[in-house]
Scaffold this motif. Structure first.
Motif, PDB file in Angstrom:
ATOM      1  N   TYR B 266       0.836  -1.203   0.000  1.00 43.93           N
ATOM      2  CA  TYR B 266       0.000   0.000   0.000  1.00 43.93           C
ATOM      3  C   TYR B 266       0.873   1.256   0.000  1.00 43.93           C
ATOM      4  N   LEU B 267       1.915   1.251   0.832  1.00 43.14           N
ATOM      5  CA  LEU B 267       2.775   2.432   0.920  1.00 43.14           C
ATOM      6  C   LEU B 267       3.447   2.712  -0.423  1.00 43.14           C
ATOM      7  N   ARG B 268       3.926   1.656  -1.068  1.00 39.59           N
ATOM      8  CA  ARG B 268       4.585   1.839  -2.370  1.00 39.59           C
ATOM      9  C   ARG B 268       3.599   2.397  -3.399  1.00 39.59           C
ATOM     10  N   ARG B 269       2.397   1.803  -3.415  1.00 41.24           N
ATOM     11  CA  ARG B 269       1.384   2.242  -4.378  1.00 41.24           C
ATOM     12  C   ARG B 269       1.017   3.713  -4.126  1.00 41.24           C
ATOM     13  N   SER B 270       0.881   4.064  -2.852  1.00 42.81           N
ATOM     14  CA  SER B 270       0.460   5.429  -2.519  1.00 42.81           C
ATOM     15  C   SER B 270       1.503   6.464  -2.912  1.00 42.81           C
ATOM     16  N   GLU B 271       2.738   6.043  -3.012  1.00 42.93           N
ATOM     17  CA  GLU B 271       3.745   7.017  -3.433  1.00 42.93           C
ATOM     18  C   GLU B 271       3.827   7.106  -4.946  1.00 42.93           C
ATOM     19  N   LEU B 272       3.858   5.924  -5.592  1.00 44.85           N
ATOM     20  CA  LEU B 272       4.037   5.933  -7.042  1.00 44.85           C
ATOM     21  C   LEU B 272       2.786   6.447  -7.752  1.00 44.85           C
ATOM     22  N   ASP B 273       1.631   6.040  -7.247  1.00 46.00           N
ATOM     23  CA  ASP B 273       0.388   6.367  -7.947  1.00 46.00           C
ATOM     24  C   ASP B 273      -0.685   6.726  -6.920  1.00 46.00           C
ATOM     25  N   PRO B 274      -0.558   7.899  -6.297  1.00 40.88           N
ATOM     26  CA  PRO B 274      -1.397   8.254  -5.133  1.00 40.88           C
ATOM     27  C   PRO B 274      -2.887   8.309  -5.449  1.00 40.88           C
ATOM     28  N   ALA B 275      -3.251   8.461  -6.715  1.00 43.16           N
ATOM     29  CA  ALA B 275      -4.672   8.634  -7.043  1.00 43.16           C
ATOM     30  C   ALA B 275      -5.457   7.336  -6.941  1.00 43.16           C
ATOM     31  N   THR B 276      -4.776   6.176  -6.903  1.00 45.46           N
ATOM     32  CA  THR B 276      -5.485   4.893  -6.848  1.00 45.46           C
ATOM     33  C   THR B 276      -6.321   4.793  -5.587  1.00 45.46           C
ATOM     34  N   ASP B 277      -5.676   4.980  -4.414  1.00 44.76           N
ATOM     35  CA  ASP B 277      -6.414   4.944  -3.155  1.00 44.76           C
ATOM     36  C   ASP B 277      -6.201   6.281  -2.459  1.00 44.76           C
ATOM     37  N   VAL B 278      -7.289   7.035  -2.307  1.00 44.33           N
ATOM     38  CA  VAL B 278      -7.169   8.336  -1.655  1.00 44.33           C
ATOM     39  C   VAL B 278      -7.820   8.266  -0.284  1.00 44.33           C
ATOM     40  N   VAL B 279      -7.069   8.589   0.753  1.00 45.55           N
ATOM     41  CA  VAL B 279      -7.603   8.514   2.107  1.00 45.55           C
ATOM     42  C   VAL B 279      -8.814   9.439   2.235  1.00 45.55           C
ATOM     43  N   VAL B 280      -9.895   8.901   2.770  1.00 47.52           N
ATOM     44  CA  VAL B 280     -11.148   9.655   2.870  1.00 47.52           C
ATOM     45  C   VAL B 280     -10.934  10.898   3.738  1.00 47.52           C
ATOM     46  N   GLY B 281     -11.431  12.033   3.243  1.00 47.65           N
ATOM     47  CA  GLY B 281     -11.303  13.282   3.989  1.00 47.65           C
ATOM     48  C   GLY B 281     -10.163  14.146   3.500  1.00 47.65           C
ATOM     49  N   PHE B 282      -9.375  13.619   2.536  1.00 46.23           N
ATOM     50  CA  PHE B 282      -8.266  14.414   2.005  1.00 46.23           C
ATOM     51  C   PHE B 282      -8.414  14.567   0.493  1.00 46.23           C
ATOM     52  N   PRO B 283      -7.958  15.716  -0.043  1.00 49.18           N
ATOM     53  CA  PRO B 283      -8.107  15.947  -1.481  1.00 49.18           C
ATOM     54  C   PRO B 283      -7.122  15.098  -2.290  1.00 49.18           C
ATOM     55  N   PRO B 284      -7.503  14.680  -3.507  1.00 47.49           N
ATOM     56  CA  PRO B 284      -6.638  13.837  -4.328  1.00 47.49           C
ATOM     57  C   PRO B 284      -5.603  14.671  -5.085  1.00 47.49           C
ATOM     58  N   ILE B 285      -4.661  15.254  -4.349  1.00 41.71           N
ATOM     59  CA  ILE B 285      -3.784  16.219  -5.021  1.00 41.71           C
ATOM     60  C   ILE B 285      -2.320  15.835  -4.982  1.00 41.71           C
ATOM     61  N   MET B 286      -1.987  14.702  -4.362  1.00 39.77           N
ATOM     62  CA  MET B 286      -0.559  14.379  -4.271  1.00 39.77           C
ATOM     63  C   MET B 286       0.015  14.063  -5.650  1.00 39.77           C
ATOM     64  N   PRO B 287       1.153  14.693  -5.987  1.00 41.66           N
ATOM     65  CA  PRO B 287       1.764  14.413  -7.292  1.00 41.66           C
ATOM     66  C   PRO B 287       2.340  12.993  -7.311  1.00 41.66           C
ATOM     67  N   PRO B 288       2.079  12.228  -8.363  1.00 43.16           N
ATOM     68  CA  PRO B 288       2.608  10.869  -8.441  1.00 43.16           C
ATOM     69  C   PRO B 288       4.136  10.882  -8.503  1.00 43.16           C
ATOM     70  N   GLN B 289       4.770   9.930  -7.830  1.00 37.59           N
ATOM     71  CA  GLN B 289       6.228   9.901  -7.750  1.00 37.59           C
ATOM     72  C   GLN B 289       6.832   8.911  -8.734  1.00 37.59           C
ATOM     73  N   LYS B 290       5.977   8.305  -9.561  1.00 36.00           N
ATOM     74  CA  LYS B 290       6.484   7.361 -10.555  1.00 36.00           C
ATOM     75  C   LYS B 290       7.451   8.101 -11.479  1.00 36.00           C
ATOM     76  N   GLY B 291       8.648   7.568 -11.622  1.00 36.36           N
ATOM     77  CA  GLY B 291       9.639   8.220 -12.480  1.00 36.36           C
ATOM     78  C   GLY B 291      10.371   9.337 -11.772  1.00 36.36           C
ATOM     79  N   VAL B 292       9.925   9.708 -10.581  1.00 36.55           N
ATOM     80  CA  VAL B 292      10.594  10.773  -9.828  1.00 36.55           C
ATOM     81  C   VAL B 292      11.536  10.151  -8.799  1.00 36.55           C
ATOM     82  N   LEU B 293      10.992   9.178  -8.038  1.00 35.83           N
ATOM     83  CA  LEU B 293      11.807   8.505  -7.024  1.00 35.83           C
ATOM     84  C   LEU B 293      12.563   7.338  -7.656  1.00 35.83           C
ATOM     85  N   LYS B 294      13.829   7.230  -7.283  1.00 33.52           N
ATOM     86  CA  LYS B 294      14.578   6.047  -7.712  1.00 33.52           C
ATOM     87  C   LYS B 294      14.161   4.882  -6.821  1.00 33.52           C
ATOM     88  N   GLU B 295      14.424   3.650  -7.292  1.00 35.10           N
ATOM     89  CA  GLU B 295      13.989   2.462  -6.556  1.00 35.10           C
ATOM     90  C   GLU B 295      14.521   2.465  -5.120  1.00 35.10           C
TER      91      GLU B 295
END
Lengths: 532, 309
Positions: B266-295
């Protein structure tokens, strides 16, 4: 004309009631429709601005979160620009007075005119719908690639602006054709009131520049929905291209806002100086000059955006040149006062406030036009202050001047002049208290669109916030007085100010048909002989 | 106005003072004349108006004269701009990268810092880039500003002539955390700067024997996570990350609400592709880190978040 003195306001036709307004093709009734709707949205815009200022009264979230603040300044911009200041003067006073001033009974395309009001209302409904759904948080500029990525209702907000653009284009086309085709016999181009000249120049900008905004906005929607990759660098697009297309419209749009206001001032000054306007042709041609050169300066919004060095130099050069026709207007207005017989009535007092505020707006524009200075001041409070001096202090106060000048003609009733003068003074002081500190904040480096700020900016922020309260107080007095006057004030005479343009020959309010028979124009618009 | 602390800044300030000075004079002239005419030619004083249609000489004069004035202003503004075009030979190069909502600065391709640290008296060339949307680097005391545009490299240079700490802002609106995208420009003596550079390089270097692995705590700050997520239990723009590992959380997945357990995946998914699961009560605005963070950066961050108690 109606015998009860209600003129075009009177009922008795079919359809009756509300339908006799919202389906009317009478340019005067459409003018009133615009007046009511535009002022309602102005109240929305002022409220948003007031709350944004209030939020900054202390550090951290005070009455709203950052995301709400961002949505507020986006909506404040969209409402104030597209729902208030762009349509305000052309759609209200232009619709009502342009045909009368040239001796016509209506605009060339009355049904198109009604359609443009419907487009305006549809656009307004869409823009306000985003407020309920999830307002865009991009700023009114919708800069890519942020506008392509944010999860808020950007597509809807952008589409709203697109529809408002259609309305603006239709009004422009109508005015150009009306001025060319419907002038009364004897009404040559150089007998046109300067307000008509200003609307004519404005209409051309609306026709030529607005489609570019339309294309740009459709591209944003296409990019968001289909991912076509025109602006998004992640898909090979160019975000700078978006800025060019945006400002090619949005800079000339500043002149769509201010030119009609200048037209109002050109009407008011000679009437209350009781003499012919100084340099009629210079003022008329300078409107065309502004419309022309004004379309070559958009790049001055982009000196630090990463476009080319040479482009920066050229755009700065044209920016300084466009100051000349505006300066010519101001000089001619001041010269008109020389050896006049000045009556310090309400519309004239508003016009004086306009000259003061617009001069600050224009001169701070010169400071921003200088390349190296712009690097420091770009996107700071200095810019925010500068454009509020132009758009609110300039176009806004000109609109208020127009209200106090023409409302007695439109409603047939007079407001309380003393209260009106006080409201002008309070608003004027509040305005300066609100926006002058922002010039200093900008010079000290305070960036715009900040939800929070560093402690060194607190004092001036507080002064500015206090200014917003004074300004709002002044506006409440102004509109309460105008509303009361329009509904229950004493009957206005047909020519309360002794004006020489054609609308002052008609009863207040004018009859259903403007002119019962075609009239022959034999003298200029500022020939007060026989009226003094 | 506080004095600029760069050579370019002095040029800007001079241009500002000259142009603003002329503007003040013009303003006083316009307002003074208006006030005088309004007071002098009043109807209540029995003034009789005199129709003057215009004056060709006057019109020409107040068209030509202002043209010269504004051209003078244009030239003055251009002077200070020209100097910004090219950095002097031998300037120290710093790479600056903007992302929502933090700046990072890179020296010699290795040393990373979240502050712009520079030596006094030496020209510095900052090469700007962005990993998501447009930001703008602004140091008011230096009188410099330049947009950081994704997909492009842009340059800005300066020579700071006074040591000290100066505010550094983002001035291109970039979303919820825009007003928190702050840092400092620190001007040091040359010797101090050399020591700082060496010290930071040493701190960045993995200690001998250990795997080459970036520290999760540093990444958490440097990658801008801390602009929206706290580690102490307070929610900001995004939910807090304090002691979340192994807990259950309600998220919105493709419009439907569900409950998920926070595991490593879940943690990995939330960083690479945050829009998949958005915690209820928070806006879906986190920028995806796919291609930004190295492995290895992603691994370090996940380990760091797992360890937050």
């Amino acid at each position: 004309m109606a015998s009860d003195g209600a003129g075009y306001l009177g009922g008795g036709g079919r359809p009756n009631g509300l339908f006799s307004w919202i389906f009317s093709t009478d340019h005067k009734r459409i003018g009133i429709l615009y007046l009511v709707s535009i002022l309602s949205f102005f109240v929305v815009g002022v409220s948003l601005g007031f709350l944004m200022r209030l939020e900054l009264i202390s550090h951290g979230p005070t009455i709203m979160e950052a995301s709400t603040y961002n949505a507020f300044f986006t909506l404040h911009g969209v409402v104030m620009l597209f729902l208030f200041i762009i349509p305000a003067t052309p759609s209200v006073f232009g619709n009502f007075f342009l045909p009368i001033m040239i001796g016509a009974n209506d605009v060339s395309f009355p049904r198109l005119n009604l359609l443009s009001w419907w487009f305006y209302m549809a656009g307004a409904a869409l823009a306000l719908a985003t407020l309920a759904l999830g307002p865009a948080d991009t700023g009114w500029t919708f800069y890519a690639p942020y506008s392509l990525r944010t999860g808020t209702y950007v597509s809807l907000a952008v589409f709203a602006v697109f529809v408002l653009g259609l309305s603006s284009i239709l009004t422009g086309i109508n005015f150009v054709v009306t001025v060319h085709r419907l002038r009364a016999p004897g009404m040559g181009f150089f007998r046109l009131p300067l307000f008509v000249w200003a609307l004519y120049a404005t209409a051309w900008i609306q026709i030529v520049a607005t489609p570019i905004l339309g294309v740009n906005l459709l591209l944003v929607i296409a990019e968001r929905v289909f991912g076509i990759g025109v602006f998004d660098p992640a898909r090979g697009g160019d975000p700078i291209l978006y800025q060019h297309l945006f400002w090619i419209y949005s800079h000339p749009a500043v002149y769509i806002m201010i030119l009609p206001g200048m037209g109002i001032i050109s009407e008011i000054i000679p009437v209350f100086a009781r003499k012919v306007i100084f340099g009629y042709r210079a003022i008329a041609y300078s409107s065309l000059g502004i419309a022309g050169v004004g379309s070559l300066v958009w790049g001055h919004h982009m000196f630090v955006s990463g476009s080319s060095y040479t482009a920066g130099v050229i755009f700065s050069f044209f920016t300084f040149l466009v100051a000349i026709p505006s300066a010519i207007k101001v000089f001619n207005w001041v010269a008109t006062l020389y050896k006049g017989s000045i009556v310090l009535a309400t519309p004239f007092i508003f016009a004086l406030a306009f000259i003061f505020l617009f001069s600050i707006g224009g001169l701070t524009g010169l400071i921003l036009g200088a390349l190296s200075v712009n690097v420091h001041l770009h996107d700071t409070y200095f810019v925010v202050s500068h454009f509020h001096y132009i758009k609110f202090g300039g176009a806004g106060f000109a609109f208020f001047a127009g209200l106090h000048y023409w409302l007695p003609k439109m409603t047939g009733r007079m407001y309380n002049a003393k209260v009106a003068n006080w409201s002008c003074l309070i608003s004027f002081l509040g305005f300066n208290l609100l926006f002058f500190p922002m010039l200093i904040l900008g010079i000290e480096g305070m960036p715009r669109r900040y939800f929070d700020y560093l402690p060194q900016y607190s004092t001036l922020q507080t002064v500015s916030i206090a200014g917003s309260w004074v300004l709002v107080a002044g506006l409440i007095v102004m509109f309460a007085n105008l509303l009361k006057g329009s509904l229950r004030g004493p009957r206005a005479v047909h020519n309360p100010w002794g004006g020489a343009t054609l609308e002052w020959r008609l009863p207040s309010p004018p009859g259903k048909e403007n002119f019962e028979k075609i009239l022959e124009v034999t003298k200029g618009p500022y020939d007060f002989r026989g009226l003094r | 106005m506080r004095r600029a602390v760069t050579g370019l800044g002095h040029g800007t300030d001079n241009a500002f003072l000259v142009i603003a000075g002329i503007c003040v004079i013009l303003f006083l002239l316009i307002i003074g004349l208006t006030a005088y005419f309004v007071l002098r030619y009043r109807r209540s004083k029995g003034e009789v108006p005199e129709d003057i249609h215009g004056n060709a000489l006057l019109e020409t004069a107040w068209t030509i004269l202002p043209i010269f004035i504004v051209l003078y202003m244009f030239y003055y503004g251009w002077l200070g701009y020209d100097a910004r075009r090219k950095a002097p030979e031998g300037a120290l190069t710093v790479k600056a990268n903007g992302q929502m909502w933090a700046w990072s600065f890179e020296y010699d391709g290795a040393v990373m810092s979240d502050r712009l640290v520079v030596p006094v008296g030496r020209p510095v060339r900052v090469v700007l880039s962005s990993s998501d949307i447009i930001h703008s680097l602004y140091v008011p005391a230096f009188r410099i500003k330049q947009d950081a545009v994704p997909g492009l490299e842009r340059m800005v240079w300066f020579t700071a002539d006074k040591t000290g700490e100066y505010d550094l802002f983002c001035t291109e609106y970039c979303g919820t955390g825009h007003s928190q995208m702050l840092s400092k420009a620190v001007v040091m003596k040359e010797a101090e700067f050399t020591a700082w550079l060496a010290g930071t390089a040493a701190a960045n270097r993995p200690s001998p024997g250990a795997e080459e692995r970036p520290s999760g705590a540093d990444l958490f700050k440097a990658k801008g996570c801390s602009a929206c997520h706290t580690t102490d239990g307070r929610p900001l723009v995004g939910p807090t990350l304090k002691a979340i590992f192994g807990k259950k959380v309600r998220v919105s997945t493709a419009g439907k609400e569900r409950e998920v357990e926070i595991d490593e995946e879940y943690l990995r998914r939330s960083e690479l592709d945050p829009a998949t699961d958005v915690v209820v009560g928070f806006p879906p605005i986190m920028p995806p880190q796919k291609g930004v963070l190295k492995e290895e950066e992603l691994n370090a961050l996940v380990e760091y978040i797992k360890g937050l108690k």
